[in-house]
Motif scaffolding. Structure first.
Motif, PDB file in Angstrom:
ATOM      1  N   ASP A  66       0.825  -1.218   0.000  1.00 59.10           N
ATOM      2  CA  ASP A  66       0.000   0.000   0.000  1.00 59.10           C
ATOM      3  C   ASP A  66       0.855   1.262   0.000  1.00 59.10           C
ATOM      4  N   PHE A  67       1.988   1.242   0.684  1.00 61.81           N
ATOM      5  CA  PHE A  67       2.841   2.441   0.667  1.00 61.81           C
ATOM      6  C   PHE A  67       3.434   2.641  -0.734  1.00 61.81           C
ATOM      7  N   ASP A  68       3.744   1.546  -1.420  1.00 61.60           N
ATOM      8  CA  ASP A  68       4.219   1.689  -2.806  1.00 61.60           C
ATOM      9  C   ASP A  68       3.121   2.280  -3.685  1.00 61.60           C
ATOM     10  N   LEU A  69       1.894   1.792  -3.472  1.00 64.48           N
ATOM     11  CA  LEU A  69       0.776   2.327  -4.268  1.00 64.48           C
ATOM     12  C   LEU A  69       0.550   3.807  -3.941  1.00 64.48           C
ATOM     13  N   LEU A 404      -9.518   4.325  -3.128  1.00 67.77           N
ATOM     14  CA  LEU A 404      -9.069   4.663  -4.488  1.00 67.77           C
ATOM     15  C   LEU A 404      -8.583   3.365  -5.134  1.00 67.77           C
ATOM     16  N   ILE A 405      -8.275   2.397  -4.254  1.00 67.21           N
ATOM     17  CA  ILE A 405      -7.797   1.091  -4.708  1.00 67.21           C
ATOM     18  C   ILE A 405      -8.748   0.029  -4.159  1.00 67.21           C
ATOM     19  N   ALA A 406      -9.222  -0.840  -5.049  1.00 70.05           N
ATOM     20  CA  ALA A 406     -10.132  -1.903  -4.604  1.00 70.05           C
ATOM     21  C   ALA A 406      -9.310  -3.013  -3.964  1.00 70.05           C
ATOM     22  N   LEU A 407      -9.888  -3.639  -2.935  1.00 70.07           N
ATOM     23  CA  LEU A 407      -9.193  -4.746  -2.261  1.00 70.07           C
ATOM     24  C   LEU A 407     -10.109  -5.958  -2.182  1.00 70.07           C
TER      25      LEU A 407
END
Ligand code: BGC
Length: 447
Positions: A66-69, A404-407
């Motif tokens: 997640d930190f990379d994203l 903003l990102i689906a999980l």
């Protein structure tokens, strides 16, 4: 002066230099495996969707993905919370390894060019604290101060922006009036007011400790602001005002005046030490509700609170609508907060929207409103979208998706939504192009 790839001309809406473009998160919703009053609440069967928090976004094991994203979005700020139950699992026994884990997370953010903002309390309590009555126990502010001192001692060199409490009005109203949050009390308005006042006293102690250890720190809290829109004049206006007084005004009054105004001061107690204790006002803004006078709604002080079917809204909760997605709420909240004369951060804004139908429209229009307010002279220092990756949405479980990102919580597979790409473009430009504003001028039709 504004910076960014866009030219500062009539074709673009640029934000001030140094504006924080962020996302907000909270420990219990992302870490997985927490042991606090919310995990008890879940075991007792109170999650409406019957989901389990489980590993959540698995941050306790790894924040790398997640930190990379987050870095790939180009954001320069990320708000997370530290989980009190991990740091102080038993009263006055602190876990060095938990503090080290948070150090690691904060260092990892700095390495990626992302400034952390830390919330000290985001709805969760250690079980020992809950068992002693949580914020209704007279010792609560001192306990919170001791926890704060330890956290700031250990992590202060890695953070300058502190949120003491997330949404004291939501914590107290949902915990003591609607019963949707632990401890699940209903209709206990006096307890809700006393909890809010205790949180204001705890906030004031934390404010002073942080400044003692870190004189340059910026300390505030995150206030949930809702627009209560009267359907007509007259009685509708009166009941909408009462709803707003109770929900929006209580904590504002504690920090502005050190106490509630009449009549809430009669039952809620006071917090004289909290008067003026903030360097900024954090605003969490999502919704508008419509209100009309209704004799059948005695439990809500005769205000029927609802969302008209045609109003733009994201996905519905399990039992009730989440609210009308209303970018104009940012104006109402900022104009109210301006009375403090302090800088403002939009600490949360978002919409539950698994299919990403409404989110791009919401982001563009919320930012258009924010930009207009900065042009009018409001000192707004940042916008933090709620949230980065779909996470465990309290009593709604995995039912509501704000990322903003689906999980996929089972496989931990992540997929960037179109709104993630859009946010990245806005952040890169440090603003909105007029084309973007035009493209999203109309809310998508409600289905
Ligand atoms: C809370 C978050 C929550 C979000 C969406 C805010 O009130 O601070 O924890 O997930 O709203 O409902």
């Amino acid at each position: 002066m504004a910076t960014g790839i866009l030219q500062d001309d009539a074709a673009s809406l640029l934000f001030p230099k140094g504006f924080l473009w962020g996302v907000s998160t909270a420990a219990h919703q992302v870490e997985g495996g927490n042991d606090n009053q919310w995990s008890e609440w879940e075991k007792a069967g109170h999650i409406r969707s019957h989901d389990k928090c489980g590993k959540a976004c698995d941050w306790w094991n790894s924040t790398e993905v997640d930190f990379d994203l987050a870095q790939s979005l180009g954001i320069n700020a990320l708000r997370l919370s530290v989980e009190w139950s991990r740091i102080e699992p038993q009263e006055d026994c602190f876990s060095e390894s938990a503090l080290q884990r948070y150090r690691q997370m904060l260092e990892d953010l700095h390495k990626r060019g992302i400034k952390p903002a830390i919330s000290l309390h985001h709805f969760t309590n250690p079980r020992w604290f809950e068992q002693r009555g949580a914020f209704l126990n007279a010792d609560a502010p001192a306990r919170f101060e001791r926890f704060t001192r330890r956290v700031v001692d250990e992590l202060g060199d890695l953070c300058q922006l502190w949120v003491t409490f997330n949404e004291p009005n939501v914590y107290s109203t949902l915990g003591y009036v609607t019963g949707e949050f632990p401890p699940g009390q209903r209709g206990n308005i006096p307890a809700a007011l006393r909890v809010m006042a205790a949180q204001a006293r705890a906030h004031a102690r934390a404010y002073r400790v942080i400044h003692e250890l870190q004189p340059q720190a910026q300390v505030g809290w995150a206030h949930h602001y809702v627009v209560f829109h009267p359907v007509n004049n007259g009685l509708d206006r009166f009941v909408a005002r009462v709803q707003s007084l109770i929900f929006n005004e209580g904590f504002f009054q504690l920090i502005e005046h050190g106490g509630f105004k009449f009549p809430f001061n009669l039952v809620g107690g006071s917090a004289p030490e909290a008067k003026g204790a903030c360097d900024f006002v954090g605003l969490n803004v999502y919704n508008r509700f419509h209100v009309d006078f209704d004799l059948k709604s005695a439990g809500q002080l005769f205000g029927r609170v609802y969302v008209p079917a045609e109003a733009p809204q994201g996905d519905s909760g399990v039992e009730k609508p989440y609210g009308e997605a209303f970018p104009g709420a940012i104006r109402a909240a900022v104009e109210r907060a301006a009375r403090f004369g302090k800088p403002v951060y939009i600490m949360e804004n978002g919409v539950p929207d698994a299919r990403d139908r409404l989110r791009p429209w919401l982001i563009v229009n919320a930012l258009k409103e924010t930009h207009a307010l900065t042009q009018e002279g409001h000192d707004i220092r940042g916008y933090f979208h709620w949230t980065l990756t779909d996470n465990f949405e309290w009593a709604e479980g995995w039912w509501l998706r704000f990322g903003l990102i689906a999980l996929d919580p089972n496989t931990q597979q992540r997929t960037m939504r179109a709104s993630g790409h859009l946010y990245k473009e806005i952040v890169r430009n440090n603003g909105l192009t007029k084309q973007l504003v035009e493209k999203y001028s109309q809310a998508p039709q409600q289905k």
